[in-house]
Design an enzyme around this catalytic site. Sequence first.
Site: not given
Ligand code: GLY
Length: 312
Positions: A180, A208-210, A234
């Site tokens: 990231t 999937r969203v972080g 995340g």
């Molecule tokens: N930190 C980015 C994610 O886990 O999507």
Amino acid sequence: MTKYGIIVHGGAWDWPDEQDAFKTPYLEESARIGRDILAAGGSALDAVEKAVNYLEDAPTFEAGTGVPPNRNGVAQLDALIVDGRTRDFGSVAAVERVKYPITLARKVMEETAHCMFVGAGADELARELGMPLIPNIELVDEKSWRAFVERDERVLKPQWGKSQPLNAEHVSHQPLSHDTVGAVAIDQNGNVAAATSSSGSPFKPAGRVGDAPLLGSGGFALNGVGAVSCTGNGENIMRLLLAKYAADKMAEGMSAQQAADAAVSYMSSVYPNPMTGMIVVDAHGNLAYASSTPKIAVCYTAGDQIKTAFRA
Ligand code: GLY
């Protein structure tokens, strides 16, 4: 006039040291872009957006272009920008056709009545707001795409288990990064801002969203307090609202470094291997970073200098 400054990050995990040299020029140029904006009297918001745009273009990080696809072979991107001056934010999640998600997030904040857009609606909004849409495959990193096409199980298997992410075996089999990017800054007027942009975990399940696009998780900013951008696993970050936790510590009187250390300690007290890092600026212009991982890629202004570091 407030002491202005910016710190950028390019992820936190345990990449081989020989990759440091490859990351360094991108981190430095990103910080330089932000620094020049701030030095010219520009806003913290412009500085973090442009610094992150540069990292979204850089081939070595996992944001914008050059990212691993998800398990369906599709790049899905998340981003958040927070304006500490107005307490406003914009974010996007699972966008598939936008080269600069952080700029789309800013447009969400400034050009719509809303805060967050996801999926096809976010791509459609980008088009409506004049951003070019590109084919998804142009966002995907070639090496990652080959791994996907060849169904390399060492790479494709899920990497982050619930509450117990990335074990030693996964690290040793992990030829790809999970980087990231983010930036936090304070400008000459004392305004702070945070920006975070990510393709999430490599080969994540579709949809999937972080933490990256979530206010208080992937980032936070509030004038008089400070700004935070997080990186790492995340799921753990969002469970603990880690960026807000660090900001709350600054609101209680901690410095940027004390708040970053406190947030990483808190995370480590809850999860044994939390895979977490963060960058922080406080309201006095102090810049800091901390991570639970062996390495974190950061670059920051220090007086007239730009400094890069890979370990907390
Ligand atoms: N930190 C980015 C994610 O886990 O999507």
